[in-house]
Write a protein that holds these residues in place. Structure first.
Motif, PDB file in Angstrom:
ATOM      1  N   ALA A  41       0.784  -1.213  -0.067  1.00 35.71           N
ATOM      2  CA  ALA A  41      -0.065  -0.007  -0.116  1.00 35.71           C
ATOM      3  C   ALA A  41       0.959   1.348   0.086  1.00 35.71           C
ATOM      4  CB  ALA A  41      -0.699   0.052   1.193  1.00 35.71           C
ATOM      5  N   VAL A  42       2.131   1.283   0.688  1.00 35.07           N
ATOM      6  CA  VAL A  42       2.806   2.526   0.980  1.00 35.07           C
ATOM      7  C   VAL A  42       3.448   2.776  -0.504  1.00 35.07           C
ATOM      8  CG1 VAL A  42       4.926   3.367   1.667  1.00 35.07           C
ATOM      9  CG2 VAL A  42       3.169   2.361   3.228  1.00 35.07           C
ATOM     10  N   ILE A  43       3.864   1.531  -1.163  1.00 35.38           N
ATOM     11  CA  ILE A  43       4.418   1.537  -2.491  1.00 35.38           C
ATOM     12  C   ILE A  43       3.507   2.525  -3.483  1.00 35.38           C
ATOM     13  CG2 ILE A  43       5.472   0.474  -4.478  1.00 35.38           C
ATOM     14  CD1 ILE A  43       6.673  -1.449  -2.405  1.00 35.38           C
ATOM     15  N   VAL A  44       2.484   1.870  -3.321  1.00 35.26           N
ATOM     16  CA  VAL A  44       1.243   2.193  -4.472  1.00 35.26           C
ATOM     17  C   VAL A  44       1.048   3.741  -4.098  1.00 35.26           C
ATOM     18  CG1 VAL A  44      -0.995   2.096  -5.256  1.00 35.26           C
ATOM     19  CG2 VAL A  44       0.522  -0.140  -4.819  1.00 35.26           C
ATOM     20  N   HIS A  45       0.947   3.997  -2.793  1.00 33.25           N
ATOM     21  CA  HIS A  45       0.596   5.406  -2.363  1.00 33.25           C
ATOM     22  C   HIS A  45       1.783   6.492  -2.888  1.00 33.25           C
ATOM     23  CE1 HIS A  45      -0.393   8.850   0.154  1.00 33.25           C
ATOM     24  NE2 HIS A  45       0.987   8.757   0.755  1.00 33.25           N
ATOM     25  N   LEU A  46       2.809   5.996  -2.847  1.00 37.20           N
ATOM     26  CA  LEU A  46       3.907   7.050  -3.139  1.00 37.20           C
ATOM     27  C   LEU A  46       4.347   6.879  -4.590  1.00 37.20           C
ATOM     28  CD1 LEU A  46       6.576   6.180  -0.164  1.00 37.20           C
ATOM     29  CD2 LEU A  46       4.974   8.137  -0.751  1.00 37.20           C
ATOM     30  N   THR A  47       3.735   6.087  -5.494  1.00 36.86           N
ATOM     31  CA  THR A  47       3.968   5.893  -6.942  1.00 36.86           C
ATOM     32  C   THR A  47       2.630   6.303  -7.490  1.00 36.86           C
ATOM     33  OG1 THR A  47       3.839   3.551  -6.749  1.00 36.86           O
ATOM     34  CG2 THR A  47       5.932   4.605  -6.725  1.00 36.86           C
ATOM     35  N   LEU A  48       1.721   5.336  -7.767  1.00 32.52           N
ATOM     36  CA  LEU A  48       0.575   5.398  -8.473  1.00 32.52           C
ATOM     37  C   LEU A  48      -0.580   6.169  -8.008  1.00 32.52           C
ATOM     38  CD1 LEU A  48      -0.926   4.043 -11.028  1.00 32.52           C
ATOM     39  CD2 LEU A  48      -1.749   2.454  -9.684  1.00 32.52           C
ATOM     40  N   GLU A  49      -0.780   6.309  -6.839  1.00 29.34           N
ATOM     41  CA  GLU A  49      -1.709   7.233  -6.312  1.00 29.34           C
ATOM     42  C   GLU A  49      -1.184   8.669  -6.127  1.00 29.34           C
ATOM     43  OE1 GLU A  49      -4.391   7.806  -2.066  1.00 29.34           O
ATOM     44  OE2 GLU A  49      -2.349   6.907  -2.016  1.00 29.34           O
ATOM     45  N   LYS A  50      -0.037   8.864  -6.119  1.00 26.27           N
ATOM     46  CA  LYS A  50       0.628  10.177  -6.347  1.00 26.27           C
ATOM     47  C   LYS A  50       0.322  10.688  -7.564  1.00 26.27           C
ATOM     48  CE  LYS A  50       4.710  12.793  -5.518  1.00 26.27           C
ATOM     49  NZ  LYS A  50       6.251  12.699  -5.061  1.00 26.27           N
ATOM     50  N   TRP A  51       0.685   9.878  -8.616  1.00 27.93           N
ATOM     51  CA  TRP A  51       0.529  10.126 -10.024  1.00 27.93           C
ATOM     52  C   TRP A  51      -0.971  10.514 -10.477  1.00 27.93           C
ATOM     53  CZ3 TRP A  51      -2.269   8.396 -14.082  1.00 27.93           C
ATOM     54  CH2 TRP A  51      -1.793   8.662 -15.469  1.00 27.93           C
ATOM     55  N   LEU A  60      -3.298  11.569  -8.564  1.00 27.52           N
ATOM     56  CA  LEU A  60      -3.648  12.875  -7.613  1.00 27.52           C
ATOM     57  C   LEU A  60      -3.100  14.166  -8.532  1.00 27.52           C
ATOM     58  CD1 LEU A  60      -3.729  11.762  -4.017  1.00 27.52           C
ATOM     59  CD2 LEU A  60      -5.565  11.959  -5.611  1.00 27.52           C
ATOM     60  N   MET A  61      -1.985  13.891  -8.966  1.00 24.90           N
ATOM     61  CA  MET A  61      -1.395  14.826  -9.794  1.00 24.90           C
ATOM     62  C   MET A  61      -2.201  15.103 -10.920  1.00 24.90           C
ATOM     63  SD  MET A  61       2.738  14.183  -9.356  1.00 24.90           S
ATOM     64  CE  MET A  61       3.152  15.412 -10.526  1.00 24.90           C
ATOM     65  N   ALA A  62      -2.768  14.170 -11.699  1.00 23.19           N
ATOM     66  CA  ALA A  62      -3.418  14.365 -12.915  1.00 23.19           C
ATOM     67  C   ALA A  62      -4.790  14.956 -12.613  1.00 23.19           C
ATOM     68  CB  ALA A  62      -3.756  12.860 -13.510  1.00 23.19           C
ATOM     69  N   GLY A  63      -5.241  14.763 -11.440  1.00 24.10           N
ATOM     70  CA  GLY A  63      -6.337  15.362 -10.807  1.00 24.10           C
ATOM     71  C   GLY A  63      -6.326  16.748 -10.702  1.00 24.10           C
ATOM     72  N   ARG A  64      -5.319  17.150 -10.078  1.00 23.37           N
ATOM     73  CA  ARG A  64      -4.654  18.420  -9.927  1.00 23.37           C
ATOM     74  C   ARG A  64      -4.568  19.362 -11.117  1.00 23.37           C
ATOM     75  NH1 ARG A  64       0.676  20.592  -6.682  1.00 23.37           N
ATOM     76  NH2 ARG A  64       0.089  22.715  -6.319  1.00 23.37           N
ATOM     77  N   ARG A  65      -4.243  18.803 -12.256  1.00 22.49           N
ATOM     78  CA  ARG A  65      -4.122  19.351 -13.557  1.00 22.49           C
ATOM     79  C   ARG A  65      -5.372  19.732 -14.154  1.00 22.49           C
ATOM     80  NH1 ARG A  65       0.682  15.779 -13.972  1.00 22.49           N
ATOM     81  NH2 ARG A  65      -0.574  14.388 -15.204  1.00 22.49           N
ATOM     82  N   VAL A  66      -6.521  18.529 -13.940  1.00 22.70           N
ATOM     83  CA  VAL A  66      -7.703  18.845 -14.396  1.00 22.70           C
ATOM     84  C   VAL A  66      -8.450  19.962 -13.672  1.00 22.70           C
ATOM     85  CG1 VAL A  66      -9.915  17.962 -14.739  1.00 22.70           C
ATOM     86  CG2 VAL A  66      -8.056  16.374 -15.211  1.00 22.70           C
ATOM     87  N   VAL A  67      -8.415  20.094 -12.352  1.00 21.88           N
ATOM     88  CA  VAL A  67      -9.005  21.048 -11.469  1.00 21.88           C
ATOM     89  C   VAL A  67      -8.341  22.262 -11.666  1.00 21.88           C
ATOM     90  CG1 VAL A  67      -9.260  21.934  -9.048  1.00 21.88           C
ATOM     91  CG2 VAL A  67      -9.554  19.323  -9.636  1.00 21.88           C
ATOM     92  N   ARG A  68      -6.984  22.404 -12.090  1.00 22.12           N
ATOM     93  CA  ARG A  68      -6.327  23.583 -12.212  1.00 22.12           C
ATOM     94  C   ARG A  68      -6.886  24.111 -13.624  1.00 22.12           C
ATOM     95  NH1 ARG A  68      -0.041  22.952 -13.179  1.00 22.12           N
ATOM     96  NH2 ARG A  68       0.017  22.555 -10.670  1.00 22.12           N
ATOM     97  N   ALA A  69      -7.148  23.387 -14.668  1.00 21.78           N
ATOM     98  CA  ALA A  69      -7.642  23.565 -15.964  1.00 21.78           C
ATOM     99  C   ALA A  69      -9.003  24.267 -15.756  1.00 21.78           C
ATOM    100  CB  ALA A  69      -7.571  22.509 -16.799  1.00 21.78           C
ATOM    101  N   PHE A  83      -8.437  25.735  -7.648  1.00 24.76           N
ATOM    102  CA  PHE A  83      -7.602  25.195  -6.934  1.00 24.76           C
ATOM    103  C   PHE A  83      -7.965  24.661  -5.462  1.00 24.76           C
ATOM    104  CE2 PHE A  83      -5.122  28.143  -9.812  1.00 24.76           C
ATOM    105  CZ  PHE A  83      -4.438  27.244 -10.529  1.00 24.76           C
ATOM    106  N   GLU A  84      -8.876  25.080  -5.024  1.00 27.62           N
ATOM    107  CA  GLU A  84      -9.195  24.973  -3.655  1.00 27.62           C
ATOM    108  C   GLU A  84      -9.610  23.439  -3.346  1.00 27.62           C
ATOM    109  OE1 GLU A  84      -9.846  25.566   0.566  1.00 27.62           O
ATOM    110  OE2 GLU A  84      -8.967  26.740  -1.044  1.00 27.62           O
ATOM    111  N   ASP A  85     -10.319  22.868  -4.306  1.00 30.16           N
ATOM    112  CA  ASP A  85     -10.791  21.459  -4.032  1.00 30.16           C
ATOM    113  C   ASP A  85      -9.748  20.437  -3.969  1.00 30.16           C
ATOM    114  OD1 ASP A  85     -13.693  21.796  -3.633  1.00 30.16           O
ATOM    115  OD2 ASP A  85     -13.498  22.676  -5.476  1.00 30.16           O
ATOM    116  N   PHE A  86      -8.702  20.770  -4.969  1.00 34.45           N
ATOM    117  CA  PHE A  86      -7.357  19.618  -5.107  1.00 34.45           C
ATOM    118  C   PHE A  86      -6.540  20.039  -3.813  1.00 34.45           C
ATOM    119  CE2 PHE A  86      -3.340  18.007  -6.047  1.00 34.45           C
ATOM    120  CZ  PHE A  86      -3.845  16.666  -6.488  1.00 34.45           C
TER     121      PHE A  86
END
Length: 379
Positions: free
Chosen positions: A331-341, A343-352, A356-359
Motif C-alpha cells: 500500500a505504501v509503495i502504491v501510495h507513493l507512486t501510482l496514487e501520487k500520479w 492525484l497529480m492528474a486530478g490536480r491538472r484537471v482542476v487547475r484547468a 485550486f481549492e478542491d484539489f
C-alpha cells in the motif's frame, strides 16, 4: 480552525485501515489453518472512516459557497481511478483461472456495473460489487454528491443541516419497511448517519474555537477516556450480538466512532499529536491499504500455510501478521507512486478549471508532513 491536516486524524486513518485488514484476514486464516479467530469488531474501522469523512469535508470546506463541478472532479480522482484498477485486477485474476477473495462467478455485465458502483446480484442472492469492500465507496460517493448539492447553502452549518435532513429522511424510509429495489434500499441504512456525526464534530470544535476555549490536562484525560469508552463499547456490542445488524450499524457503532475520532481531535488540541513520520505515512497510504489488502493477504496466507513449519496456532499468528505487513508495504509503495500520479492528474484537471481549492483539500487529506510543527497543537 484552519484547514491543515490534523495529525491524529491522519494517524487514525492508518489504524482504521489496519483493523479492517485484520478483520478481513480472519476468513483467509480459517480457510488455510482451520482455526477461528475472534476479531469481528475489526469491521469498526469502516465506521471510523465514515465519521472521518464527514469531519474532513466540513473541516476543509467551512465556506461551502463554491462551484460544484470542480469539487466532484477532485473527489472522483481521489476515489475512483484506484478503485477501478483494484477491480480490474480482480477481473484479470478471475479470467486467469483464480478465484480472488471468493469471486466464483463473474459475468461481463457485472464488470460494467461494478465500475459504475452499481451492485450486481451474485449467487446466493448477494448484492454487491466485484471488489467486496467497494460497498463503502458507494456511501462515500453518495455523501460527496449530497454534500456538493448543499453548496448553495453558503455556510457549513446550513449545509450540514441539509445533509442531515436528507439522510434522516432516508433512514426513516428504511424504518418503514417498504419493499424497495436493493440498490435504492441500500441508501436507507443508518450507517449514512455517521457522515453527519463527523460533520457535527467539525462544527462543534469550530464553536469551541470561536469561544477561545483552551483545552487543559483534564480535557486531554477526558479525550483518552472517550476513546477508551468508544473502543470498549464496540467490542462489547460485537461480542454480545455476535455482530452488528446491518440496518442498525450506524446507531450501534456510529456513536463509538464519534467518541474515537472526537477524542483523537481533542487530544491534538490539548497538545498531544502523533507526528511520527511512519504513522503519518501509514495514514497517507490508508486508502491504498483499504483497497488492495485483500488482494495481497489472500495469496500471502496461502503461501504461509504451505511453507511455514509451524503448528496451527503459531501459524495463524505468523501468517496473519506477515500477510498484513505485506499489504502495508504494498500500500505504501502504491501510495507513493501510482496514487501520487493519479492525484497529480486530478490536480491538472482542476487547475484547468480554474479552481485550486478542491484539489488543495485533497492534498490536505493525504499530506505527508515532515514534522508535527506544521499543525499547531490547538488543531
Amino acid at each position: 480552525m484552519s484547514a491543515k491536516t490534523v495529525l491524529n486524524v491522519q494517524a487514525l486513518r492508518g489504524y482504521a485501515a489496519l483493523i479492517v485488514a485484520a478483520y478481513h484476514v480472519q476468513p483467509m486464516l480459517r480457510a488455510s489453518f482451520g482455526v477461528s479467530t475472534d476479531f469481528e469488531f475489526g469491521a469498526f474501522g469502516v465506521d471510523v472512516f465514515f465519521v472521518i469523512s464527514g469531519f474532513v469535508m466540513y473541516y476543509g470546506h467551512q465556506t461551502v459557497d463554491r462551484p460544484i463541478l470542480p469539487f466532484l472532479i477532485a473527489r472522483f480522482f481521489r476515489i475512483v481511478p484506484l478503485y477501478w484498477i483494484a477491480t480490474l485486477i480482480m477481473v484479470a485474476l478471475f479470467y486467469a483461472g483464480f478465484h480472488p477473495n471468493g469471486l466464483n462467478v463473474l459475468k461481463p455485465h457485472m464488470v460494467g456495473e461494478s465500475l459504475m458502483f452499481v451492485r450486481s446480484t451474485f449467487p446466493g442472492d448477494r448484492h454487491g460489487l466485484i471488489l467486496l469492500l467497494g460497498w463503502t465507496l458507494i456511501y462515500e460517493l453518495f455523501f460527496y454528491f449530497v454534500f456538493a448539492l448543499t453548496f448553495r447553502c453558503k455556510t457549513a452549518s446550513r449545509s450540514l443541516a441539509a445533509v442531515a435532513t436528507v439522510f434522516v429522511v432516508l433512514v426513516g424510509v428504511g424504518f418503514t419497511g417498504l419493499s424497495l429495489p436493493p440498490n435504492i434500499a441500500y441508501f436507507t441504512k443508518s450507517v449514512i448517519l455517521e457522515f453527519v456525526l463527523g460533520g457535527t464534530l467539525t462544527l462543534s470544535i469550530q464553536k469551541l474555537n470561536d469561544a477561545s476555549w483552551k483545552p487543559t490536562g483534564v480535557a486531554a484525560l477526558a479525550s483518552v477516556v472517550a476513546i477508551a469508552i468508544g473502543c470498549v463499547l464496540v467490542v462489547a456490542l460485537a461480542r454480545k450480538a455476535g455482530g452488528v445488524p446491518d440496518f442498525y450499524r450506524g446507531f450501534m457503532w456510529g456513536p463509538s466512532a464519534l467518541l474515537v475520532v472526537g477524542g483523537a481531535v481533542m487530544l491534538e488540541r490539548a497538545g498531544y499529536a502523533l507526528g511520527n513520520r511512519a504513522t503519518l505515512l501509514l495514514g497517507g497510504a490508508s486508502y491504498m491499504l483499504y483497497l488492495f489488502h485483500p488482494l495481497i493477504m489472500q495469496p500471502g496466507v496461502k503461501v504461509a500455510a504451505q511453507v511455514l513449519p509451524l503448528s496451527s496456532a503459531a501459524g495463524v499468528w505468523v501468517a496473519g501478521v506477515s500477510a498484513i505487513c505485506a499489504a502495508v508495504v504494498f500500500a505504501v509503495i502504491v501510495h507513493l507512486t501510482l496514487e501520487k500520479w493519479v492525484l497529480m492528474a486530478g490536480r491538472r484537471v482542476v487547475r484547468a478549471m480554474g479552481d485550486f481549492e478542491d484539489f488543495r483539500q485533497m492534498r490536505v487529506e493525504r499530506a505527508l508532513l515532515s514534522n508535527a510543527s506544521q499543525v499547531p497543537p490547538s488543531g
